[in-house]
Design a protein around this motif. Structure first.
Motif, PDB file in Angstrom:
ATOM      1  N   SER A 124      -1.904  -4.675   3.074  1.00  0.00           N
ATOM      2  CA  SER A 124      -2.795  -5.684   3.685  1.00  0.00           C
ATOM      3  C   SER A 124      -2.365  -5.740   5.289  1.00  0.00           C
ATOM      4  O   SER A 124      -3.629  -5.885   6.078  1.00  0.00           O
ATOM      5  N   LEU A 125      -1.345  -5.081   5.704  1.00  0.00           N
ATOM      6  CA  LEU A 125      -1.082  -5.163   6.881  1.00  0.00           C
ATOM      7  C   LEU A 125      -1.406  -4.085   7.952  1.00  0.00           C
ATOM      8  O   LEU A 125      -1.690  -4.089   8.860  1.00  0.00           O
ATOM      9  N   LYS A 126      -1.548  -2.892   7.235  1.00  0.00           N
ATOM     10  CA  LYS A 126      -1.714  -1.550   7.920  1.00  0.00           C
ATOM     11  C   LYS A 126      -3.103  -1.745   8.745  1.00  0.00           C
ATOM     12  O   LYS A 126      -3.263  -0.865   9.562  1.00  0.00           O
ATOM     13  N   ASP A 127      -4.187  -2.378   8.318  1.00  0.00           N
ATOM     14  CA  ASP A 127      -5.461  -2.496   9.139  1.00  0.00           C
ATOM     15  C   ASP A 127      -5.452  -3.303  10.120  1.00  0.00           C
ATOM     16  O   ASP A 127      -6.294  -3.399  10.890  1.00  0.00           O
ATOM     17  N   GLU A 128      -4.331  -4.301  10.299  1.00  0.00           N
ATOM     18  CA  GLU A 128      -4.168  -5.162  11.341  1.00  0.00           C
ATOM     19  C   GLU A 128      -3.727  -4.364  12.666  1.00  0.00           C
ATOM     20  O   GLU A 128      -2.880  -3.385  12.442  1.00  0.00           O
ATOM     21  N   ALA A 129      -3.793  -4.909  13.896  1.00  0.00           N
ATOM     22  CA  ALA A 129      -3.456  -4.364  15.236  1.00  0.00           C
ATOM     23  C   ALA A 129      -2.287  -4.825  15.404  1.00  0.00           C
ATOM     24  O   ALA A 129      -1.800  -6.035  15.646  1.00  0.00           O
ATOM     25  N   PHE A 130      -1.137  -3.960  15.159  1.00  0.00           N
ATOM     26  CA  PHE A 130       0.125  -4.107  15.901  1.00  0.00           C
ATOM     27  C   PHE A 130       0.598  -3.013  16.516  1.00  0.00           C
ATOM     28  O   PHE A 130       0.010  -1.744  16.144  1.00  0.00           O
ATOM     29  N   ASP A 131       1.823  -3.095  17.376  1.00  0.00           N
ATOM     30  CA  ASP A 131       2.181  -2.159  18.159  1.00  0.00           C
ATOM     31  C   ASP A 131       2.333  -0.709  17.442  1.00  0.00           C
ATOM     32  O   ASP A 131       3.367  -0.556  16.557  1.00  0.00           O
ATOM     33  N   SER A 132       1.640   0.492  17.757  1.00  0.00           N
ATOM     34  CA  SER A 132       1.715   1.710  17.122  1.00  0.00           C
ATOM     35  C   SER A 132       3.048   2.382  17.211  1.00  0.00           C
ATOM     36  O   SER A 132       3.498   3.335  16.706  1.00  0.00           O
ATOM     37  N   LYS A 133       3.923   1.596  18.290  1.00  0.00           N
ATOM     38  CA  LYS A 133       5.391   2.578  18.450  1.00  0.00           C
ATOM     39  C   LYS A 133       6.381   1.999  17.544  1.00  0.00           C
ATOM     40  O   LYS A 133       7.358   2.632  17.391  1.00  0.00           O
ATOM     41  N   THR A 134       6.049   1.079  16.631  1.00  0.00           N
ATOM     42  CA  THR A 134       7.029   0.640  15.532  1.00  0.00           C
ATOM     43  C   THR A 134       6.933   1.676  14.432  1.00  0.00           C
ATOM     44  O   THR A 134       5.722   1.870  13.899  1.00  0.00           O
ATOM     45  N   ARG A 135       7.991   2.246  13.992  1.00  0.00           N
ATOM     46  CA  ARG A 135       8.244   2.884  12.789  1.00  0.00           C
ATOM     47  C   ARG A 135       7.994   2.028  11.717  1.00  0.00           C
ATOM     48  O   ARG A 135       8.433   0.955  11.612  1.00  0.00           O
ATOM     49  N   VAL A 136       7.482   2.593  10.712  1.00  0.00           N
ATOM     50  CA  VAL A 136       7.185   1.878   9.442  1.00  0.00           C
ATOM     51  C   VAL A 136       7.873   2.713   8.174  1.00  0.00           C
ATOM     52  O   VAL A 136       7.755   3.850   8.191  1.00  0.00           O
ATOM     53  N   LEU A 137       8.571   1.900   7.497  1.00  0.00           N
ATOM     54  CA  LEU A 137       9.416   2.530   6.412  1.00  0.00           C
ATOM     55  C   LEU A 137       8.850   1.676   5.098  1.00  0.00           C
ATOM     56  O   LEU A 137       9.057   0.442   5.078  1.00  0.00           O
ATOM     57  N   VAL A 138       7.949   2.259   4.227  1.00  0.00           N
ATOM     58  CA  VAL A 138       7.391   1.703   3.225  1.00  0.00           C
ATOM     59  C   VAL A 138       8.215   1.784   2.001  1.00  0.00           C
ATOM     60  O   VAL A 138       8.682   2.975   1.874  1.00  0.00           O
ATOM     61  N   ILE A 139       8.762   0.564   1.229  1.00  0.00           N
ATOM     62  CA  ILE A 139       9.712   0.670   0.129  1.00  0.00           C
ATOM     63  C   ILE A 139       8.903   0.503  -0.931  1.00  0.00           C
ATOM     64  O   ILE A 139       7.892  -0.192  -1.182  1.00  0.00           O
ATOM     65  N   ASP A 140       9.102   1.184  -2.094  1.00  0.00           N
ATOM     66  CA  ASP A 140       8.645   1.214  -3.272  1.00  0.00           C
ATOM     67  C   ASP A 140       9.285  -0.275  -4.080  1.00  0.00           C
ATOM     68  O   ASP A 140      10.395  -0.210  -4.153  1.00  0.00           O
ATOM     69  N   GLU A 141       8.352  -0.912  -4.477  1.00  0.00           N
ATOM     70  CA  GLU A 141       8.885  -2.297  -5.189  1.00  0.00           C
ATOM     71  C   GLU A 141       9.464  -1.755  -6.578  1.00  0.00           C
ATOM     72  O   GLU A 141      10.295  -2.608  -7.114  1.00  0.00           O
ATOM     73  N   ASN A 142       9.049  -0.594  -6.913  1.00  0.00           N
ATOM     74  CA  ASN A 142       9.799  -0.131  -8.340  1.00  0.00           C
ATOM     75  C   ASN A 142      11.011   0.704  -8.308  1.00  0.00           C
ATOM     76  O   ASN A 142      11.504   1.099  -9.439  1.00  0.00           O
ATOM     77  N   GLU A 143      11.626   0.900  -7.213  1.00  0.00           N
ATOM     78  CA  GLU A 143      12.715   1.799  -7.148  1.00  0.00           C
ATOM     79  C   GLU A 143      13.890   0.873  -7.511  1.00  0.00           C
ATOM     80  O   GLU A 143      14.050  -0.113  -7.383  1.00  0.00           O
TER      81      GLU A 143
END
Length: 143
Positions: A124-143
């Motif tokens: 949902s969020l990746k298409d919103e405009a937010f600071d590209s300098k922020t590193r993103v760590l996507v976590i798996d809900e099933n881990e």
């Protein structure tokens, strides 16, 4: 068995002491709306928090940096918070019930070094405009 609160100066230290003091106990029971999904022992929780702390440090997160966490209130949220505290970072909890636009606005305002986010919210969020300098760590809900 109790924690000696008079010597604890921060939440990170309180977690650290609890993880060692209550070593043989269950630390966390994760449930969904229907049933228990996972039990975490204190050693398991410590191991995951140490792993994420090392990952934050490898990604350049330093003392005083902001770590934003955008996920449901489950084990991954708690592990992310502990890792942020142990890194010396400032924890920025972002309400997962806000709209993606509201979340992006908060993230742009706080300028986190890293965003820890679950897969569903990232979609949902990746298409919103937010600071590209922020590193993103996507976590798996099933881990």
């Amino acid at each position: 068995m109790y924690l000696e609160l008079s010597r604890i100066q921060c939440l990170g230290q309180a977690f650290e002491d609890a993880l060692w003091t209550f070593n043989s106990n269950t630390a966390l029971i994760e449930v969904n709306r229907r049933a228990e999904t996972q039990r975490w022992s204190f050693p398991d929780l410590r191991k995951e928090a140490e792993r994420l702390t090392a990952l934050f440090q490898q990604q350049g997160v330093r003392r005083g940096d902001r770590v934003a966490v955008l996920a449901q209130n489950q084990s991954r949220w708690i592990i992310s918070a502990i890792a942020a505290f142990w890194t010396g970072a400032v924890l920025v909890p972002v309400d997962y019930k806000l709209t993606a636009s509201e979340q992006a606005s908060l993230l742009n305002h706080c300028k986190p070094s890293i965003l820890v986010i679950d897969q569903g919210r990232w979609r949902s969020l990746k298409d919103e405009a937010f600071d590209s300098k922020t590193r993103v760590l996507v976590i798996d809900e099933n881990e």
